[in-house]
Motif scaffolding. Structure first.
Motif, short mmCIF file in Angstrom:
data_model
loop_
_atom_site.label_atom_id
_atom_site.label_comp_id
_atom_site.label_asym_id
_atom_site.label_seq_id
_atom_site.Cartn_x
_atom_site.Cartn_y
_atom_site.Cartn_z
N ALA A 29 0.83 -1.21 0.00
CA ALA A 29 0.00 0.00 0.00
C ALA A 29 0.86 1.26 0.00
O ALA A 29 0.58 2.22 -0.73
CB ALA A 29 -0.93 0.00 1.21
N VAL A 30 1.92 1.26 0.78
CA VAL A 30 2.81 2.43 0.83
C VAL A 30 3.51 2.63 -0.51
O VAL A 30 3.58 3.75 -1.02
CB VAL A 30 3.84 2.27 1.97
N LEU A 31 4.01 1.56 -1.09
CA LEU A 31 4.71 1.68 -2.37
C LEU A 31 3.77 2.15 -3.48
O LEU A 31 4.16 2.99 -4.31
CB LEU A 31 5.35 0.35 -2.75
N LEU A 32 2.55 1.63 -3.50
CA LEU A 32 1.58 2.07 -4.51
C LEU A 32 1.19 3.53 -4.32
O LEU A 32 1.03 4.27 -5.29
CB LEU A 32 0.35 1.17 -4.49
N ALA A 33 1.04 3.97 -3.07
CA ALA A 33 0.71 5.37 -2.80
C ALA A 33 1.84 6.29 -3.26
O ALA A 33 1.59 7.34 -3.86
CB ALA A 33 0.42 5.57 -1.31
N ARG A 34 3.07 5.89 -3.00
CA ARG A 34 4.22 6.71 -3.44
C ARG A 34 4.30 6.75 -4.96
O ARG A 34 4.58 7.79 -5.55
CB ARG A 34 5.52 6.18 -2.86
N ALA A 35 4.06 5.63 -5.61
CA ALA A 35 4.09 5.59 -7.07
C ALA A 35 2.99 6.47 -7.66
O ALA A 35 3.21 7.18 -8.64
CB ALA A 35 3.95 4.15 -7.57
N ALA A 36 1.81 6.43 -7.06
CA ALA A 36 0.70 7.26 -7.55
C ALA A 36 1.00 8.74 -7.35
O ALA A 36 0.70 9.55 -8.22
CB ALA A 36 -0.59 6.88 -6.83
N ALA A 37 1.60 9.08 -6.22
CA ALA A 37 1.93 10.49 -5.96
C ALA A 37 2.99 10.97 -6.94
O ALA A 37 2.90 12.09 -7.46
CB ALA A 37 2.42 10.65 -4.52
N THR A 38 3.97 10.14 -7.22
CA THR A 38 5.03 10.51 -8.16
C THR A 38 4.46 10.67 -9.57
O THR A 38 4.79 11.61 -10.27
CB THR A 38 6.14 9.45 -8.16
N ALA A 39 3.57 9.78 -9.96
CA ALA A 39 2.95 9.85 -11.28
C ALA A 39 2.09 11.10 -11.39
O ALA A 39 2.04 11.74 -12.43
CB ALA A 39 2.12 8.60 -11.54
N GLY A 40 1.43 11.48 -10.31
CA GLY A 40 0.59 12.67 -10.30
C GLY A 40 1.41 13.94 -10.49
O GLY A 40 1.00 14.84 -11.21
N HIS A 41 2.59 13.99 -9.88
CA HIS A 41 3.45 15.17 -10.03
C HIS A 41 3.98 15.27 -11.46
O HIS A 41 4.05 16.34 -12.03
CB HIS A 41 4.62 15.12 -9.05
N ALA A 42 4.37 14.15 -12.03
CA ALA A 42 4.89 14.16 -13.40
C ALA A 42 3.79 14.54 -14.38
O ALA A 42 4.03 15.24 -15.35
CB ALA A 42 5.46 12.78 -13.74
N ARG A 43 2.57 14.12 -14.12
CA ARG A 43 1.46 14.41 -15.00
C ARG A 43 1.12 15.90 -14.96
O ARG A 43 0.66 16.47 -15.93
CB ARG A 43 0.25 13.57 -14.59
N ASP A 44 1.33 16.56 -13.81
CA ASP A 44 1.01 17.98 -13.66
C ASP A 44 2.05 18.89 -14.31
O ASP A 44 1.93 20.09 -14.27
CB ASP A 44 0.88 18.34 -12.18
N GLY A 45 3.09 18.30 -14.86
CA GLY A 45 4.11 19.09 -15.53
C GLY A 45 5.24 19.54 -14.61
O GLY A 45 6.07 20.34 -14.98
N ALA A 46 5.25 19.04 -13.39
CA ALA A 46 6.32 19.41 -12.46
C ALA A 46 7.63 18.77 -12.92
O ALA A 46 7.63 17.67 -13.46
CB ALA A 46 5.97 18.93 -11.05
N ALA A 47 8.71 19.48 -12.70
CA ALA A 47 10.01 18.94 -13.08
C ALA A 47 10.35 17.77 -12.17
O ALA A 47 10.09 17.80 -10.97
CB ALA A 47 11.08 20.03 -12.94
#
Length: 53
Positions: A29-47
């Motif tokens: 659950a922790v690893l999936l939450a971190r992966a989702a958060a990282t994917a969300g930042h990349a999708r928003d155009g953040a460097a």
């Protein structure tokens, strides 16, 4: 499917002791939450920032 299982088995390793199903579920659950958060930042155009391993 066998290749995926073999790859997943090498991503996380219990160094000492034996992880039970509940502990593995918590880590997953922790690893999936971190992966989702990282994917969300990349999708928003953040460097992308370099990450420590």
């Amino acid at each position: 499917m066998a290749d995926t299982a073999a790859t997943a088995a090498t991503l996380v390793r219990v160094e000492k002791g034996h992880a039970d199903a509940e502990e593995l579920a918590a880590v997953t659950a922790v690893l999936l939450a971190r992966a989702a958060a990282t994917a969300g930042h990349a999708r928003d155009g953040a460097a992308a920032r370099p990450r420590r391993s």
